[in-house]
Design an enzyme around this catalytic site. Structure first.
Site, mmCIF file in Angstrom:
data_model
loop_
_atom_site.group_PDB
_atom_site.id
_atom_site.type_symbol
_atom_site.label_atom_id
_atom_site.label_comp_id
_atom_site.label_asym_id
_atom_site.label_seq_id
_atom_site.Cartn_x
_atom_site.Cartn_y
_atom_site.Cartn_z
ATOM 1 N N ASP A 18 22.799 -28.435 -46.980
ATOM 2 C CA ASP A 18 21.801 -29.267 -47.624
ATOM 3 C C ASP A 18 21.370 -28.530 -48.900
ATOM 4 O O ASP A 18 21.640 -27.335 -49.064
ATOM 5 C CB ASP A 18 20.629 -29.474 -46.659
ATOM 6 C CG ASP A 18 19.488 -30.246 -47.277
ATOM 7 O OD1 ASP A 18 19.750 -31.296 -47.891
ATOM 8 O OD2 ASP A 18 18.328 -29.796 -47.157
ATOM 9 N N ASP A 20 18.010 -29.411 -51.294
ATOM 10 C CA ASP A 20 16.575 -29.244 -51.507
ATOM 11 C C ASP A 20 15.902 -28.677 -50.262
ATOM 12 O O ASP A 20 16.037 -29.220 -49.163
ATOM 13 C CB ASP A 20 15.937 -30.584 -51.873
ATOM 14 C CG ASP A 20 16.448 -31.098 -53.209
ATOM 15 O OD1 ASP A 20 15.909 -30.687 -54.244
ATOM 16 O OD2 ASP A 20 17.406 -31.893 -53.199
ATOM 17 N N ASP A 197 17.094 -28.075 -43.676
ATOM 18 C CA ASP A 197 15.682 -27.773 -43.462
ATOM 19 C C ASP A 197 14.851 -28.931 -42.946
ATOM 20 O O ASP A 197 13.680 -28.750 -42.626
ATOM 21 C CB ASP A 197 15.054 -27.337 -44.798
ATOM 22 C CG ASP A 197 14.889 -28.511 -45.754
ATOM 23 O OD1 ASP A 197 13.739 -28.846 -46.110
ATOM 24 O OD2 ASP A 197 15.899 -29.108 -46.141
#
Length: 248
Positions: A18, A20, A197
């Site tokens: 991922d 961001d 996240d």
């Protein structure tokens, strides 16, 4: 588990990242995010060390990812799997007709116009309502998009994230992206590792775990087999593999 237990990164992995909140710290708006030269070099070295078996798997569009990491271009899945580009440049992009989201687009714009601190991120085939700088508007934002999604066709649903809620396709996920990558070269036959996240990354975690792979959560929003504290810890964890010499 915590960062002390995360296994050392291996050249035998297929690495799904991922962006961001995982590779890059959050900014107030997606357009304000910048990839440092150091990160660009890190990803380039990792991609070479893994023989091309590195893919960015993001809620951003592939076009946006390319702009963020230019001039480098990596294998990527954008819009949570709605778009996908393989390691050799072959692409699959599932377009959602603009008319299907026009009413939703207008409603979100109207909300943003009267609620300072909120932001519409128009991805074309998906719409994200950010409230990072207006956290007190979280519940109104979520209610708005839930109501809009209920009026749309079943191919759409809401996806919650970190200070954002999104209307996206329900036919593609980060899991479908991982499965597609793992069925083709150079990812096939490797140990899949997903690092993310947020709630959107749970599908990716499940996909790699089902294949005997490794899931790594960044921060404490979601659970995984292992955990790293923040993007800086992710970059530090991957740096030794990036620095390792390629076999001659």
């Amino acid at each position: 588990m915590n960062g002390a237990n995360v296994p050392a990164a291996s050249p035998a992995w297929a690495l799904f990242l991922d962006v961001d909140g995982t590779l890059i710290e959050f900014s107030d708006s997606p357009s304000g995010t910048r990839a440092s030269l150091e990160l660009q070099r890190l990803l380039g070295a990792l991609d070479r060390r893994l023989g091309g078996s590195l893919a960015l798997v993001s809620g951003r569009s592939i076009e946006n990812l390319d702009a963020l990491f230019a001039p480098a271009r990596f294998a990527a899945a954008g819009l949570h799997g709605l778009e996908r580009r393989g390691a050799f440049g072959d692409s699959r992009i599932e377009r959602v007709p603009d008319a299907m989201l026009d009413r939703a687009r207008s409603a979100i714009r109207a909300f943003v116009d009267v609620n300072p601190g909120t932001l519409l991120e128009d991805k074309g085939s998906a719409l994200a309502l950010h409230f990072r700088t207006a956290p007190h508007l979280e519940q109104p934002a979520r209610r708005l998009l839930s109501g809009i999604a209920a009026e749309l066709a079943s191919q759409f649903h809401t996806q919650e994230g970190d200070k954002v809620v999104e209307i996206k396709s329900s036919t593609a996920t980060k899991a479908t992206a991982v499965e597609a990558f793992m069925s083709e070269s150079p990812f096939a036959g490797r140990t899949p590792v997903f690092v993310g996240d947020d709630l959107t990354d749970r599908d990716g975690f499940r996909a790699v775990e089902a294949r005997g792979g490794i899931s790594v959560a960044v921060g404490d929003r979601v659970g995984a087999q292992y955990r790293l504290e923040n993007p800086a810890a992710v970059r530090a964890w991957l740096a030794p593999l990036a620095a390792a010499r390629l076999p001659s």
